[in-house]
Design a protein around this motif. Structure first.
Motif, PDB file in Angstrom:
ATOM      1  N   ILE A   7      15.315  21.283 -43.277  1.00 19.84           N
ATOM      2  CA  ILE A   7      15.432  20.557 -42.022  1.00 19.84           C
ATOM      3  C   ILE A   7      16.947  20.644 -41.598  1.00 19.84           C
ATOM      4  N   GLN A   8      16.807  21.167 -40.060  1.00 18.28           N
ATOM      5  CA  GLN A   8      18.226  21.208 -39.458  1.00 18.28           C
ATOM      6  C   GLN A   8      18.085  20.406 -38.301  1.00 18.28           C
ATOM      7  N   GLY A   9      19.030  19.503 -38.102  1.00 13.64           N
ATOM      8  CA  GLY A   9      18.768  18.269 -36.942  1.00 13.64           C
ATOM      9  C   GLY A   9      17.609  17.704 -37.362  1.00 13.64           C
ATOM     10  N   ARG A  10      16.772  17.630 -36.256  1.00  9.83           N
ATOM     11  CA  ARG A  10      15.385  17.067 -36.464  1.00  9.83           C
ATOM     12  C   ARG A  10      14.496  18.032 -36.343  1.00  9.83           C
ATOM     13  N   LYS A  11      14.704  19.309 -36.616  1.00  5.36           N
ATOM     14  CA  LYS A  11      13.861  20.633 -36.584  1.00  5.36           C
ATOM     15  C   LYS A  11      13.429  21.063 -38.027  1.00  5.36           C
ATOM     16  N   LEU A  12      12.250  21.307 -38.475  1.00  2.00           N
ATOM     17  CA  LEU A  12      11.839  21.606 -39.764  1.00  2.00           C
ATOM     18  C   LEU A  12      11.590  22.973 -39.663  1.00  2.00           C
ATOM     19  N   GLN A  13      12.021  23.644 -40.535  1.00  2.00           N
ATOM     20  CA  GLN A  13      11.985  25.157 -40.576  1.00  2.00           C
ATOM     21  C   GLN A  13      10.878  25.650 -41.827  1.00  2.00           C
ATOM     22  N   ARG A  48       2.243  13.190 -38.723  1.00  2.00           N
ATOM     23  CA  ARG A  48       1.985  12.654 -39.923  1.00  2.00           C
ATOM     24  C   ARG A  48       3.333  12.507 -40.752  1.00  2.00           C
ATOM     25  N   ALA A  49       4.037  13.316 -40.207  1.00  2.00           N
ATOM     26  CA  ALA A  49       5.628  13.165 -40.809  1.00  2.00           C
ATOM     27  C   ALA A  49       6.472  11.867 -40.496  1.00  2.00           C
ATOM     28  N   LEU A  50       6.011  11.543 -39.285  1.00  2.00           N
ATOM     29  CA  LEU A  50       6.662  10.195 -38.603  1.00  2.00           C
ATOM     30  C   LEU A  50       5.970   9.069 -39.362  1.00  2.00           C
ATOM     31  N   SER A  51       4.563   9.157 -39.521  1.00  2.00           N
ATOM     32  CA  SER A  51       3.993   8.161 -40.495  1.00  2.00           C
ATOM     33  C   SER A  51       4.570   8.020 -41.803  1.00  2.00           C
ATOM     34  N   LEU A  52       5.019   8.873 -42.229  1.00  2.00           N
ATOM     35  CA  LEU A  52       5.749   8.823 -43.427  1.00  2.00           C
ATOM     36  C   LEU A  52       7.121   8.346 -43.444  1.00  2.00           C
ATOM     37  N   GLY A  53       7.826   8.396 -42.282  1.00  2.00           N
ATOM     38  CA  GLY A  53       9.282   7.893 -41.888  1.00  2.00           C
ATOM     39  C   GLY A  53      10.021   9.089 -41.792  1.00  2.00           C
ATOM     40  N   ILE A  54       9.476  10.194 -41.817  1.00  2.00           N
ATOM     41  CA  ILE A  54      10.340  11.330 -41.784  1.00  2.00           C
ATOM     42  C   ILE A  54      10.420  11.644 -40.329  1.00  2.00           C
ATOM     43  N   ASN A  55      11.733  11.671 -39.602  1.00  2.00           N
ATOM     44  CA  ASN A  55      11.873  11.976 -38.415  1.00  2.00           C
ATOM     45  C   ASN A  55      12.158  13.445 -38.086  1.00  2.00           C
ATOM     46  N   MET A  88      16.789  -0.009 -46.331  1.00  2.00           N
ATOM     47  CA  MET A  88      18.072  -0.491 -46.131  1.00  2.00           C
ATOM     48  C   MET A  88      18.923   0.668 -46.753  1.00  2.00           C
ATOM     49  N   LEU A  89      18.477   1.167 -47.756  1.00  2.00           N
ATOM     50  CA  LEU A  89      19.202   2.340 -48.508  1.00  2.00           C
ATOM     51  C   LEU A  89      19.514   3.621 -47.538  1.00  2.00           C
ATOM     52  N   GLU A  90      18.252   3.844 -46.737  1.00  2.00           N
ATOM     53  CA  GLU A  90      18.265   5.165 -45.943  1.00  2.00           C
ATOM     54  C   GLU A  90      19.354   4.798 -44.690  1.00  2.00           C
ATOM     55  N   ARG A  91      19.552   3.739 -44.343  1.00  2.00           N
ATOM     56  CA  ARG A  91      20.528   3.311 -43.192  1.00  2.00           C
ATOM     57  C   ARG A  91      21.995   3.635 -43.598  1.00  2.00           C
ATOM     58  N   GLU A  92      22.157   3.623 -44.865  1.00  2.00           N
ATOM     59  CA  GLU A  92      23.667   3.816 -45.290  1.00  2.00           C
ATOM     60  C   GLU A  92      23.859   5.071 -45.814  1.00  2.00           C
ATOM     61  N   LYS A 129      24.104  11.501 -42.788  1.00  2.00           N
ATOM     62  CA  LYS A 129      23.069  12.497 -42.149  1.00  2.00           C
ATOM     63  C   LYS A 129      22.759  13.648 -43.267  1.00  2.00           C
ATOM     64  N   GLU A 130      23.531  14.013 -43.903  1.00  2.00           N
ATOM     65  CA  GLU A 130      23.046  15.187 -44.672  1.00  2.00           C
ATOM     66  C   GLU A 130      22.142  14.667 -45.900  1.00  2.00           C
ATOM     67  N   LEU A 131      22.249  13.354 -46.504  1.00  2.00           N
ATOM     68  CA  LEU A 131      21.550  12.893 -47.523  1.00  2.00           C
ATOM     69  C   LEU A 131      20.254  12.451 -47.051  1.00  2.00           C
ATOM     70  N   LYS A 132      20.387  11.966 -45.719  1.00  3.56           N
ATOM     71  CA  LYS A 132      18.958  11.658 -44.889  1.00  3.56           C
ATOM     72  C   LYS A 132      18.195  12.816 -44.839  1.00  3.56           C
ATOM     73  N   ASP A 133      18.694  13.833 -44.270  1.00  4.90           N
ATOM     74  CA  ASP A 133      18.035  15.120 -44.116  1.00  4.90           C
ATOM     75  C   ASP A 133      17.260  15.929 -45.522  1.00  4.90           C
ATOM     76  N   LEU A 134      18.209  15.698 -46.565  1.00  5.46           N
ATOM     77  CA  LEU A 134      17.884  15.884 -47.918  1.00  5.46           C
ATOM     78  C   LEU A 134      16.687  15.069 -48.565  1.00  5.46           C
ATOM     79  N   LEU A 135      16.793  13.913 -48.360  1.00  2.00           N
ATOM     80  CA  LEU A 135      15.652  12.884 -48.806  1.00  2.00           C
ATOM     81  C   LEU A 135      14.328  13.255 -47.744  1.00  2.00           C
ATOM     82  N   ASP A 136      14.550  13.361 -46.717  1.00  2.00           N
ATOM     83  CA  ASP A 136      13.286  13.796 -45.962  1.00  2.00           C
ATOM     84  C   ASP A 136      12.784  15.021 -45.992  1.00  2.00           C
TER      85      ASP A 136
END
Length: 147
Positions: free
Chosen positions: A39-45, A67-74, A1-5, A8-15
């Motif tokens: 992470i830039q967009g949905r690309k991991l560098q 493996r990242a998707l299984s952890l909830g990281i898109n 629920m927290l992640e939905r709120e 985008k920048e905070l979500k990328d930082l958390l991921d």
């Protein structure tokens, strides 16, 4: 629920934080010679210590993404660059080059006098012998090869 709120920048930082935290689990043995950068967009560098490690990560990118998707990281893709994996702090502590102790004026004079013996009898002027001897002492001090 927290992640939905979150923005985008905070979500990328958390991921990104979760990727860094689980990097060894995601990548396996190549984790100690690579690290995620951002992470830039949905690309991991990622940065890898060598072309071989970069190739391994590229070849296993599908598995890593799963493996990242299984952890909830898109993430959709991984870009791997070759470069220095160590942080500046790690580099300063892991340096294998010993620090050289400066020679005192007395030590320099003694070493120059010893070095002069190497150049005597070579048909050189006294000035040239002095300069070559000083150069010899500095060179040997720098490369730690007094003999």
């Amino acid at each position: 629920m927290l992640e939905r709120e979150l923005s985008k920048e905070l979500k990328d930082l958390l991921d990104f934080y979760r990727i860094k935290k689980t990097w060894a689990e995601l990548v396996g043995m190549a984790s100690n010679k690579s690290k995620p950068i951002q992470i830039q967009g949905r690309k991991l560098q990622v940065i890898a210590a060598s072309p071989l490690i970069a190739q391994e990560i590229n070849m296993r990118s599908g598995q890593i993404i799963s493996r990242a998707l299984s952890l909830g990281i898109n993430i959709d893709s991984i870009s791997v660059y070759v470069g220095n994996v160590l942080d500046k702090d790690e580099m300063s502590h892991s340096s294998t080059v010993p620090r050289l102790k400066p020679l005192s004026e007395e030590d320099i004079a003694q070493e120059v006098e010893r070095a002069k013996e190497r150049f005597k009898g070579k048909n050189l002027s006294d000035d040239m012998i002095e300069r070559l001897s000083r150069l010899y002492v500095v060179y040997n001090k720098r490369f730690n090869s007094f003999s």
